[in-house]
Design an enzyme around this catalytic site. Structure first.
Site, short mmCIF file in Angstrom:
data_model
loop_
_atom_site.label_atom_id
_atom_site.label_comp_id
_atom_site.label_asym_id
_atom_site.label_seq_id
_atom_site.Cartn_x
_atom_site.Cartn_y
_atom_site.Cartn_z
N SER A 91 6.22 -35.54 -0.97
CA SER A 91 5.32 -36.36 -1.68
C SER A 91 5.61 -36.28 -3.29
O SER A 91 6.47 -36.55 -3.53
CB SER A 91 3.85 -35.83 -1.25
OG SER A 91 2.75 -36.62 -1.71
N ASP A 147 2.67 -42.25 -6.01
CA ASP A 147 3.59 -41.17 -6.21
C ASP A 147 4.76 -41.54 -5.37
O ASP A 147 4.78 -42.49 -4.83
CB ASP A 147 2.71 -39.93 -5.55
CG ASP A 147 2.48 -39.93 -4.40
OD1 ASP A 147 2.58 -40.88 -3.59
OD2 ASP A 147 2.13 -38.87 -3.56
N ASP A 161 5.99 -40.94 -2.53
CA ASP A 161 6.19 -41.28 -1.16
C ASP A 161 4.87 -42.31 -0.90
O ASP A 161 4.72 -42.83 0.28
CB ASP A 161 5.91 -40.22 -0.13
CG ASP A 161 4.72 -39.46 -0.26
OD1 ASP A 161 4.10 -39.35 -1.25
OD2 ASP A 161 4.09 -38.90 0.75
N ASP A 185 1.83 -42.56 -1.04
CA ASP A 185 0.39 -42.27 -0.18
C ASP A 185 -0.76 -42.06 -1.18
O ASP A 185 -1.85 -41.98 -0.97
CB ASP A 185 0.48 -41.17 0.84
CG ASP A 185 0.96 -39.87 0.17
OD1 ASP A 185 1.31 -39.60 -0.98
OD2 ASP A 185 1.03 -38.74 1.00
N SER A 228 -7.75 -35.58 -5.13
CA SER A 228 -6.18 -35.56 -5.58
C SER A 228 -5.72 -36.87 -5.44
O SER A 228 -4.52 -37.01 -4.94
CB SER A 228 -5.48 -34.39 -5.01
OG SER A 228 -5.34 -34.52 -3.56
N LYS A 267 -4.08 -41.12 3.84
CA LYS A 267 -4.19 -41.88 2.61
C LYS A 267 -3.10 -42.81 2.28
O LYS A 267 -1.92 -42.67 2.90
CB LYS A 267 -4.10 -40.74 1.60
CG LYS A 267 -3.11 -39.82 1.46
CD LYS A 267 -3.20 -38.79 0.42
CE LYS A 267 -2.32 -37.44 0.31
NZ LYS A 267 -2.34 -36.94 1.57
#
Length: 624
Positions: A177, A335, A337, A339, A439, A451
């Site tokens: 991530s 971000d 990846d 998600d 977050s 997410k």
């Protein structure tokens, strides 16, 4: 001279090369196992050079412990060692996962496993997410399990989406991530599409421990995926189905095609660029302007200090400069990846407003319920509607639920808990229309129990386009929400601690603050009225003193103060951090925001200085 040991066996590389014993029998055994089993020449060489240099502590840290499942699966630096991400540990993890899936699914041979990956890689370890995904597939294929391996990098939510869509038994996503470039990870999804949680995670780990030696040469054969008839590439089908399902979140397509707002998008050198552009087209928007330096994959994340858009302005510099040049009003940053989602909006006066995860959740929660009500005018329909948040996130959705009449629930930190709760609620005919973690992790609707930064980005764009027709900015609407439901002022940050014993000492001191087994009575000059310690299962607010949230293997203590502030300290499940969260929840009508912020700052400073003692414990404060 110390004894030397041969490294023969399994036809491995450099089989005749001897190595010096370290004098520590446990370490010698671990070194021998590594050199017997590892067929990656780069990671073998790393261990051999550490042995030759006599770096015993480094060897112990790499070889004498194993990874465990945190809030996002297995995650660690890439490189040689049983507690790092590399070819061998991924093969071991996949063998353990296969063994556990065989126990749980009699039809594993027909259901198969979905495998995806991001764009990470580390040259010095001969390690990339794509290679690790192919080795994961090779393990499954060597046991005749069908594999749906994506032919190119995909957003993390595509894996759980594909698991549900294809009826697979499980899914694996190779990603770390937003972690530093040195890291990678192994994220496992169950047949529900939710990440594995207890007891599955512990059982998989047990099975991994029982399957440590690679089964055969086939497990190392990354080209097996190209030869096996059991391998399918689901990319075209899954991408098409996902984009079709995305239309369920599009409420005002007629406005989008005539929208004059300009958007900038950064994919942070990751996977998001093409997928966000496609999503914009599905909604009828002109695609956003990409940040050219960040749109293409780069495992070194060359243009950012760290690849985490949650860090705010300090990592959004190129996006802000481009938005100024292009006269764009809104920045969307996914971000690596894709998600998670960060959002910034040009302020009417000057500068930019970078929204926190809690602020974005207030906007998205309002938006999802506003549109749900439009299509469900009967108040009785609200009985089956839920919103979810992790317990360290803002209580703003609870304020919505109290006034609007839908259900709100909290889970432990980590989206795996939200995903599993969504699955449970769906079995009883209930529907989660929005869920989040502070977050910057958001789920709009219920396309996938994870997410999703791609869907969140285009939903934010449509919300902004709609608000523009009402002559409102996102920030103005946020203030409207707070006026209606009560101001929720929050602060989230962290300190870094690379010494696990120090973290243990800090939390032990808090649990024995005023003598044995006695928690703090005050934070600064504000009294503490309740303490909840999810690690030990204690909750002083409950008649039986037992926490209703399941016990957590990580550290987490929450304090409720006399002035209404809720403060939480917890260890991160993915990084060497102690995170702290504070929130002041005011009643509707209370409007002196500056006073709320002053009080919150005082509590936050006291929480940090009195409970964590950063200077004494050599904690590294967050650099902004």
């Amino acid at each position: 001279m110390e004894d030397t040991v041969g490294t023969g066996g399994n036809g491995d590389l450099n089989a005749n090369l001897g190595w010096r014993r370290t004098g520590d029998p446990k370490l010698d055994k671990a070194v021998q196992q590594w050199l017997d089993w590892d067929r990656n020449k780069w990671t073998r060489a790393q261990v051999e050079s550490l042995v030759a240099a006599g770096r015993l502590e480094d060897l112990r840290s790499r070889l004498c412990s194993r990874m465990s499942f945190g809030t996002a699966g297995l995650r660690a630096p890439m490189g040689a060692g049983f507690n790092r991400i590399n070819d061998l540990t991924v093969i071991q993890s996949s063998q353990g996962l296969h063994a556990y899936l065989c126990r749980c699914f009699a039809d594993l041979g027909s259901r198969g496993v979905v495998i995806g990956y991001d764009t990470r890689g580390q040259e010095e370890s001969g390690c990339s997410s794509q290679r690790l995904a192919k080795l994961t597939a090779a393990v499954m294929l060597s046991r005749d399990v069908p594999v749906y391996l994506f032919s190119s990098f995909v957003p993390t939510p595509y894996v759980p989406y594909a698991v549900k869509r294809l009826g697979a038994a499980s899914g694996v996503m190779i990603t770390a991530s937003h972690n530093p470039k040195e890291d990678n990870g192994y994220k496992v999804y169950w047949c529900s599409g939710a990440q594995i949680a207890s007891p599955h995670d512990k059982e998989v780990l047990r099975c991994i421990e029982e399957q440590l030696e690679p089964w055969s040469a086939s497990c190392w054969d990354e080209e097996l995926v190209d030869r096996s008839s059991l391998r399918t590439d689901p990319l075209t089908q899954i991408n098409s189905c996902y984009m079709d399902d995305l239309t369920s979140l599009c409420f005002h397509r007629d406005l989008n095609s005539s929208c004059t707002l300009k958007f900038v998008h950064s994919s942070f050198h990751g996977v998001g660029h093409d997928f966000v552009r496609q999503a914009f087209r599905v909604f009828g928007f002109v695609p956003p302007v990409p940040v050219p330096e960040q749109k293409d994959p780069d495992p070194n994340f060359s243009s950012v200090r760290c690849p985490n858009p949650e860090e705010g302005e300090s990592v959004l510099e190129l996006s802000l400069l481009l938005a100024e040049r292009e006269n764009a009003r809104i920045i969307l940053a996914t971000d690596p990846d894709a998600d998670r989602l960060a959002v910034a909006e040009r302020s009417d006066g000057h500068g930019w407003k970078v929204f926190s995860g809690n602020e974005l959740a207030a906007l998205l929660g309002w938006w999802m319920f506003f549109n749900w009500k439009e299509s469900h005018p009967d108040p009785a329909d609200t009985n089956s509607v839920y919103m979810l948040a992790t317990t360290v996130s803002s209580k703003i959705l609870q304020a919505f639920a109290r006034i609007e009449g839908f259900h709100f629930e909290e889970t432990l930190p980590g989206f795996k808990w939200i995903g599993n709760r969504i699955h449970e609620l769906s079995k009883t005919g209930n529907r989660v229309i929005f869920a989040f973690e502070e977050s910057i992790g958001f789920l709009c609707g219920s396309i996938v129990p994870e997410k999703d930064g791609v869907s969140a980005a285009v939903v934010v764009a449509e919300m902004a386009a709609y608000l523009q027709t009402r002559k409102l900015s996102l920030n103005q609407q946020l203030q409207n929400i707070y006026r209606t439901y009560g101001y929720h002022v929050s602060k989230t940050s962290y300190v870094t601690c690379n010494d696990p014993p120090t973290i243990q000492r800090i939390f032990s001191r808090i649990r024995n603050f005023a003598g044995d087994g006695s928690y703090p009575k005050a934070c600064g000059d504000i009294g503490i009225v309740h303490v909840r310690d999810v690690t030990t299962g204690y909750d002083s607010s409950r008649p039986d003193l037992r926490s209703v949230l399941p016990a957590s293997s990580s550290q987490m203590i929450t304090f409720t103060l006399q002035n209404g502030v809720v403060a939480t300290l917890r260890t991160s499940g993915t990084e060497p951090k102690i995170k702290y969260y504070t929130e002041f929840c005011a009643a509707p009508g209370e409007s002196d925001v500056s006073q709320l912020e002053v009080e919150l700052r005082k509590v936050t400073d006291a929480l940090l200085d009195e409970f964590l003692e950063p200077d004494k414990n050599h904690l590294i404060r967050r650099s902004v």
